[in-house]
Design an enzyme around this catalytic site. Structure first.
Site, mmCIF file in Angstrom:
data_model
loop_
_atom_site.group_PDB
_atom_site.id
_atom_site.type_symbol
_atom_site.label_atom_id
_atom_site.label_comp_id
_atom_site.label_asym_id
_atom_site.label_seq_id
_atom_site.Cartn_x
_atom_site.Cartn_y
_atom_site.Cartn_z
ATOM 1 N N ASP A 161 8.929 51.824 40.972
ATOM 2 C CA ASP A 161 7.835 52.178 40.312
ATOM 3 C C ASP A 161 8.077 52.247 38.887
ATOM 4 O OD1 ASP A 161 6.328 53.032 42.738
ATOM 5 O OD2 ASP A 161 8.036 54.502 43.053
ATOM 6 N N ASP A 198 6.712 65.971 42.363
ATOM 7 C CA ASP A 198 6.800 67.008 43.265
ATOM 8 C C ASP A 198 8.230 67.467 42.866
ATOM 9 O OD1 ASP A 198 8.039 64.465 44.037
ATOM 10 O OD2 ASP A 198 7.255 64.583 45.956
ATOM 11 N N ASP A 200 12.010 50.478 46.552
ATOM 12 C CA ASP A 200 11.283 49.627 45.706
ATOM 13 C C ASP A 200 11.196 50.551 44.338
ATOM 14 O OD1 ASP A 200 9.646 51.898 46.364
ATOM 15 O OD2 ASP A 200 8.681 51.143 47.808
HETATM 16 P P1 ATP Z 1 10.701 56.553 48.581
HETATM 17 O O1 ATP Z 1 9.933 55.726 47.892
HETATM 18 O O2 ATP Z 1 12.130 56.323 48.799
HETATM 19 O O3 ATP Z 1 9.971 57.152 49.830
HETATM 20 P P2 ATP Z 1 9.736 58.094 46.499
HETATM 21 O O4 ATP Z 1 10.040 59.604 45.795
HETATM 22 O O5 ATP Z 1 9.815 57.095 45.534
HETATM 23 O O6 ATP Z 1 10.460 57.867 47.901
HETATM 24 P P3 ATP Z 1 6.948 57.519 46.534
HETATM 25 O O7 ATP Z 1 5.951 58.017 47.493
HETATM 26 O O8 ATP Z 1 7.159 56.043 46.165
HETATM 27 O O9 ATP Z 1 8.133 58.193 46.902
HETATM 28 O O10 ATP Z 1 6.497 58.211 45.451
HETATM 29 C C1 ATP Z 1 7.090 57.723 44.004
HETATM 30 C C2 ATP Z 1 7.047 59.025 43.071
HETATM 31 O O11 ATP Z 1 5.745 59.653 42.732
HETATM 32 C C3 ATP Z 1 8.044 60.078 43.628
HETATM 33 O O12 ATP Z 1 9.311 59.875 43.243
HETATM 34 C C4 ATP Z 1 7.202 61.319 42.808
HETATM 35 O O13 ATP Z 1 7.826 61.411 41.410
HETATM 36 C C5 ATP Z 1 5.726 60.958 42.926
HETATM 37 N N1 ATP Z 1 4.996 61.704 44.130
HETATM 38 C C6 ATP Z 1 4.980 61.050 45.134
HETATM 39 N N2 ATP Z 1 4.241 61.741 46.119
HETATM 40 C C7 ATP Z 1 3.882 62.971 45.513
HETATM 41 C C8 ATP Z 1 3.204 64.213 45.718
HETATM 42 N N3 ATP Z 1 2.747 64.301 47.141
HETATM 43 N N4 ATP Z 1 3.379 64.937 44.942
HETATM 44 C C9 ATP Z 1 3.632 64.966 43.593
HETATM 45 N N5 ATP Z 1 4.250 63.865 43.274
HETATM 46 C C10 ATP Z 1 4.548 62.771 44.094
HETATM 47 MG MG MG Z 2 9.068 54.816 46.000
#
Ligand code: ATP
Ligand code: MG
Length: 456
Positions: free
Chosen positions: A74, A149, A72
């Protein structure tokens, strides 16, 4: 205190600037704007036209760089949630603590968040273990990058110029296949222990190696996960199990010592010799479905992961003299309750799980009217899939699975023939009833109760 005050007076950012970001041109990273979803491009374009900064950020940029399709999109922007909301007719503000905006465009929903400041443990509200409870201060793009993160998650792609803004050498880390924490890993895990699970999941999913500095503290800091709210852990477990790499994730969790005592489910999955084949098959099956973009259901997966726990509990109860059917229902509740403290399996999912389990003994009865009622159950299909998995694991003969498939799809005559065909041991209800007629009244209750045949 004084530092906090000074910071307020001079309005210094919580984390001072360390370096200018690298602006990486398309020739070096290779992501063309056409590779993004139309909605992600449109959201950035509309916001930029209105004079705001807007970038695709996080997982989507990372996955495109690695060559995987993003799950997805962001978008991070300098616009406030209200400004974003005003720019898109089909949008809504969600979240109370920190508002983000869901922008709907065609079939897609894009999550748009305003740049947020990083909150160090000093300035943020934390629990007694240092876990940050609020993360809701707007900030600059640079601060937004620093609060993320891992370096590979802090990349900002501008569809207008096709450049990546990289504050923390994330592009280089991806090229070197390294998952590196932004800032001091121990501090970042203390602020949010879920980052340990994210490290394991992302490394397994993307084939990255966790940088030693981020990996080493996990073993010792794992117990901090106990303070994370159950609902959040459940969400993270779902992400992990439905990542398309669940087996690898779970192996790595075990490798990092994160499975013990923290999530009862993990103890069950990883430590049960009896059900290992069954669980492995189920996880492989799930991974395959995720990779083929087929639907997956949490209820089904959890029902398989916990099945041997139910079998064990059920057997113990029966050995202690409990009646079979009530013993099964008690065993189901006990096994689910044991998970409930740490893992907030929602009530709806728990209902699905129980429906699937409760169908299993009913598949043993292949006589009389019972099979007609079984195939009309709303969860019949899931129950049958579960039955097939049991056969694949060697728990029951495959012949039973084929019989039910045949019966479910047959016309009336064929069904009657199938009912006559079923081997006598598959029709305990009929057998018991015949026997009961010849027996004294006192044994009737036990015989009737025994009609719920064991699946094992
Ligand atoms: P995926 O969607 O593939 O699971 P993602 O990295 O996009 O992985 P999301 O939960 O959609 O995970 O989070 C979007 C973004 O927000 C991450 O790429 C990161 O930059 C930030 N993020 C998410 N969770 C955390 C956290 N616990 N601490 C710090 N930053 C975070
Ligand atoms: Mg994501």
């Amino acid at each position: 205190m004084i530092r906090k005050l000074l910071r307020k007076v001079f309005k210094r950012p919580a984390t001072p600037a360390r370096h200018e970001p690298a602006i990486i041109p398309v020739e070096r990273h290779g992501i063309r704007r056409e590779q993004l979803s139309p909605a992600a491009r449109k959201v950035c374009a509309v916001l930029q036209e209105k004079g705001f900064k807007a970038f695709v950020v996080g997982g989507a940029v990372r996955d495109l760089l690695i060559g995987q399709p993003p799950k997805d999109y962001d978008v991070a922007t300098s616009a406030t949630p209200e400004e974003v909301r005003a720019a898109f007719r089909r949008s809504r503000i969600i979240g109370r603590r920190f508002k983000i905006v869901h922008v709907m465009s065609g079939p897609e929903t894009i999550e748009v968040s305003t740049f947020r400041a990083s909150q160090d443990a000093e300035s943020a509200e934390t629990d007694e273990h240092g876990r940050v409870l609020r993360d809701n201060v707007f900030g600059s793009q640079q601060e937004d990058a620093t609060r993320r993160d891992f370096t590979v998650n802090a990349l900002y792609y501008d569809p207008g110029t096709e450049t990546i803004v990289d504050y923390h050498h994330g592009v280089a880390d991806i090229q070197q296949k390294t998952l590196r924490m932004i800032g001091d890993p121990r501090t970042r895990y203390r602020e949010d222990p879920v980052r340990m699970l994210r490290a394991v999941r992302l490394a397994a999913k993307l084939g990255l190696t966790i940088d030693p500095a981020a990996r080493q503290p996990i073993r010792e800091m794992g117990p901090l996960l106990e303070n994370v709210p159950a609902a959040r852990l459940f969400d993270e477990m779902l992400k992990l199990l439905f990542s398309g790499h669940s087996l690898k994730c779970l192996q790595q969790l075990r490798g990092e010592g994160l499975h013990h005592g923290l999530l009862p489910l993990l103890d069950v999955i990883l430590e049960q010799p009896m059900g290992e084949r069954f669980v492995t098959l189920s996880l492989e099956n799930t991974d395959e479905r995720v990779r083929q973009d087929k639907s997956v259901s949490p209820g089904f997966l959890f029902s398989t992961l916990l099945w041997h726990e139910v079998l064990k509990t059920w057997e113990n109860k029966k050995a202690a003299g409990d009646h079979s059917q009530p013993a099964l229902f008690e065993a189901m509740d006990e096994v689910l309750d044991a998970q409930a403290g740490k893992l907030a399996i929602t009530r709806r999912i728990a209902g699905d799980i129980k429906d699937i389990w409760a169908l299993q003994p009913r598949f043993d009865k292949r006589a009389g009217k019972a099979p007609y009622r079984v195939i009309e159950q709303p969860r019949y299909r899931a129950g049958w899939d579960f039955l097939r998995l049991r056969a694949q694991a060697g728990e029951i003969p495959m012949e039973i699975v084929d019989w039910w498939d045949d019966f479910a799809h047959a016309g009336p005559d064929r069904r009657e023939a199938l009912l006559r065909q079923a081997p006598p041991d598959a029709a305990p209800a009929a057998k018991k009833r015949r026997r009961r007629k010849r027996k004294p009244a006192g044994e009737n209750a036990a015989a009737a109760e025994a009609t719920l045949a064991d699946p094992s």
